[in-house]
Design an enzyme around this catalytic site. Structure first.
Site, mmCIF file in Angstrom:
data_model
loop_
_atom_site.group_PDB
_atom_site.id
_atom_site.type_symbol
_atom_site.label_atom_id
_atom_site.label_comp_id
_atom_site.label_asym_id
_atom_site.label_seq_id
_atom_site.Cartn_x
_atom_site.Cartn_y
_atom_site.Cartn_z
ATOM 1 N NE ARG A 6 -4.525 -5.216 -15.004
ATOM 2 C CZ ARG A 6 -4.315 -6.082 -16.014
ATOM 3 N NH1 ARG A 6 -3.911 -5.637 -17.197
ATOM 4 N NH2 ARG A 6 -4.506 -7.358 -15.834
ATOM 5 C CG ASP A 59 11.377 -3.901 2.881
ATOM 6 O OD1 ASP A 59 12.089 -3.634 1.888
ATOM 7 O OD2 ASP A 59 10.365 -3.246 3.187
ATOM 8 N N GLY A 83 2.760 -4.275 -1.372
ATOM 9 C CA GLY A 83 1.610 -5.144 -1.164
ATOM 10 C C GLY A 83 1.815 -6.600 -1.531
ATOM 11 C CE LYS A 103 11.698 1.174 2.100
ATOM 12 N NZ LYS A 103 11.299 1.077 0.691
ATOM 13 N N GLY A 106 8.231 -6.190 0.968
ATOM 14 C CA GLY A 106 8.482 -5.467 2.207
ATOM 15 C C GLY A 106 8.094 -6.315 3.396
ATOM 16 C CB SER A 107 5.220 -6.053 5.671
ATOM 17 O OG SER A 107 5.408 -4.661 5.572
ATOM 18 N N GLY A 166 3.045 -2.126 3.148
ATOM 19 C CA GLY A 166 2.601 -2.556 4.471
ATOM 20 C C GLY A 166 1.140 -2.959 4.533
#
Lengths: 196, 300
Positions: free
Chosen positions: B170, B29, B219, B86, B240-241, B158
């Site tokens: 999983r 990102d 995550g 997005k 992402g973050s 995030g």
């Protein structure tokens, strides 16, 4: 008398597995009865008899080759006379010159390649290539954000073109395609590469 | 997969083809040209152009929409790797705008505020390929049924917490295994229970895998997180973050790329971890979040 079984000549084919669609190349190698070996580090080059450089992002692969000191050993392999085949990003890695933007490469094929020269993903396409009277006629070719070979040196043999543009070239045992033969079930190109 | 089944005329094989090229890589990102440059130089195989990274979207609140066009355009003009963007769930006009702009992949994403509570975008109608998030196999197959050419876990964007991405990966993998041992007569009931198209259920029961690439997202904050997701069956990783909210983005980006390639080699994952001297993004405990704050519950 014990019958003698002569196994077919098999290659131990290294597939550069840093990033990209190396798994499809490994499957194509197995389908031809050869042994794929994933190459992520210099020790994986030991014992392999041919090498495939897959599609993916050439800048990502190059970053990795430089940071893990693999550029030299790979270049050495490509100059050793054993079969080598680069597709799409792999072709970019093999070229002597790269544009859009300029970046380093193995420099084992005397040609200049322009990255993403057809455009963005929207401009990706599938076509059939003509090889009148040749062994590769009507070959289905998948081009994904593909590069274009803008210049070929005197030692480069052009085997297939799309329009005027060379898309499959070789110099001795080192081959490059700007499309993805591994994305179809047609194994003619790989079979030819591995028999050189 | 066959070439038909798309109303746009662009074969699914061509759409999944780009995702095949991204395998084994890290999609980062980015919100600025400078970040895009750092991502590319660190070995990202693609970038996701955004106005705010998920942790800021979470913090700021309000409605999160498709990024400003000038931000996406400037990033497209800067890097040579694929650029994704997005759109909101169900917001097919944002998707049409992104397609016209020429982005390489569209993420119909729960990170943005949904535009439609009932319907996702008909992704078959587009030439540009889509990626969609999922929490389980049924959700993955519903999105693929709508034309998604790549699936990713939703995780909890995030949060800097890998637990939800692990749960989702999983679930997909174990449900795939469950289908593989079912008899033909069980598959219609399985389709009903999964809430998924019967033809796709039959296909994955036979193949034992999704018909499109399956990536991890939501995550990932460390090299070990990325390698964990690859070990669980992810074919590439979205971050992402985790990169630009860490204390040293270039360092984290490089280490996460290295660990993703070498996920099955603990010595080299260690080497990747060792290159880090800064601190990872701050993480959130999922249990402490109000259910209304969970991004993963958006979409169905």
């Amino acid at each position: 008398m014990i019958p003698t079984v002569i196994p077919p000549a098999t290659h131990s084919v290294g597939v550069l597995a840093i990033q990209g669609n190396w798994a499809a190349h490994a499957r194509a190698v197995s389908a031809l009865g050869h042994q794929p070996v994933l190459v992520k580090a210099v020790e994986h080059l030991t014992g392999i008899t041919a090498l495939l450089l897959p599609g993916g992002e050439s800048s990502t692969m190059l970053h990795f080759l430089l940071s893990e000191d693999l550029l030299g050993p790979l270049t050495g392999f490509c100059r050793s006379g054993r079969p080598v085949f680069g597709t799409c990003a792999g072709a970019i890695l093999l070229a002597s010159g790269v544009t859009a933007p300029a970046q380093r490469s193995l420099g084992v094929l005397d040609m200049t390649v322009e990255r993403n020269a057809y455009g963005r993903q929207r401009e990706s396409f599938i076509t059939r290539l003509a090889d009148p009277g040749g062994d590769l006629d009507a070959l289905e070719a998948v081009f994904i954000r593909a590069p274009v070979i803008r210049r070929t040196g005197p030692g480069i043999e052009v085997l297939l073109r799309h329009g005027e543009t060379p898309v499959l070239v070789r110099s001795g045992p080192v081959w490059a395609a700007t499309f993805h033969p591994e994305m179809t079930a047609d194994s003619r190109v790989l079979a030819q590469v591995l028999s050189t | 997969m066959t070439d038909n089944g798309t109303s746009s005329g662009t074969p699914l094989r061509l759409k999944t083809g780009l995702a095949e090229m991204l395998k084994g890589g890290v999609i980062m990102d980015v919100t600025t040209v400078e970040q895009a440059r750092i991502a590319e130089e660190s070995g990202a195989c693609a970038v996701m152009a955004l106005e705010r990274v998920p942790s800021d979207i979470r913090k700021d609140g309000g409605v999160a929409r498709m990024a400003r066009i000038d931000i996406i355009e400037s990033i497209m003009a800067t890097v040579s790797i694929p650029v994704m963007a997005k759109c909101r769930i169900g917001h097919f006009t944002e998707a049409e705008v992104l397609q016209k702009l020429g982005v390489d992949y569209i993420d119909e994403s729960e990170v943005l505020t949904p535009a439609d509570e009932h319907y996702h975008v008909d992704k078959h109608a587009f030439d540009v390929p889509f990626v969609c998030g999922c929490r389980n196999l049924g959700e993955a197959l519903r999105r693929i049924g709508e034309g998604a050419a790549m699936i990713r876990t939703k995780g909890e964007a995030g949060s800097g917490n890998i637990v939800e991405a692990v749960r989702h990966m999983r679930s997909v993998v174990s449900e795939l295994k469950g289908l593989a041992i079912k008899g033909d007569e069980e598959l219609m009931t399985a389709a009903k229970d999964l809430g998924a198209p019967y033809e796709l259920v039959r296909l994955v029961a036979e193949d034992g895998k999704l018909p499109v690439p399956n990536f991890a997202a939501g995550g990932v904050a460390t090299p070990a997180d990325a390698a964990l997701m690859m070990s669980l069956g992810a074919e590439a990783v979205f971050v992402g973050s985790g990169i630009f909210k860490s204390s040293d983005p270039a360092q984290f980006a490089g280490a996460i790329v290295k660990a993703t390639t070498h996920w099955d080699d603990p010595q080299r994952v260690l080497d990747a971890c060792r290159t880090i001297s800064g601190s990872a993004m701050e993480g959130l405990e999922i249990d402490k979040l109000d259910p209304s704050e969970l991004l993963q519950s958006r979409g169905w």
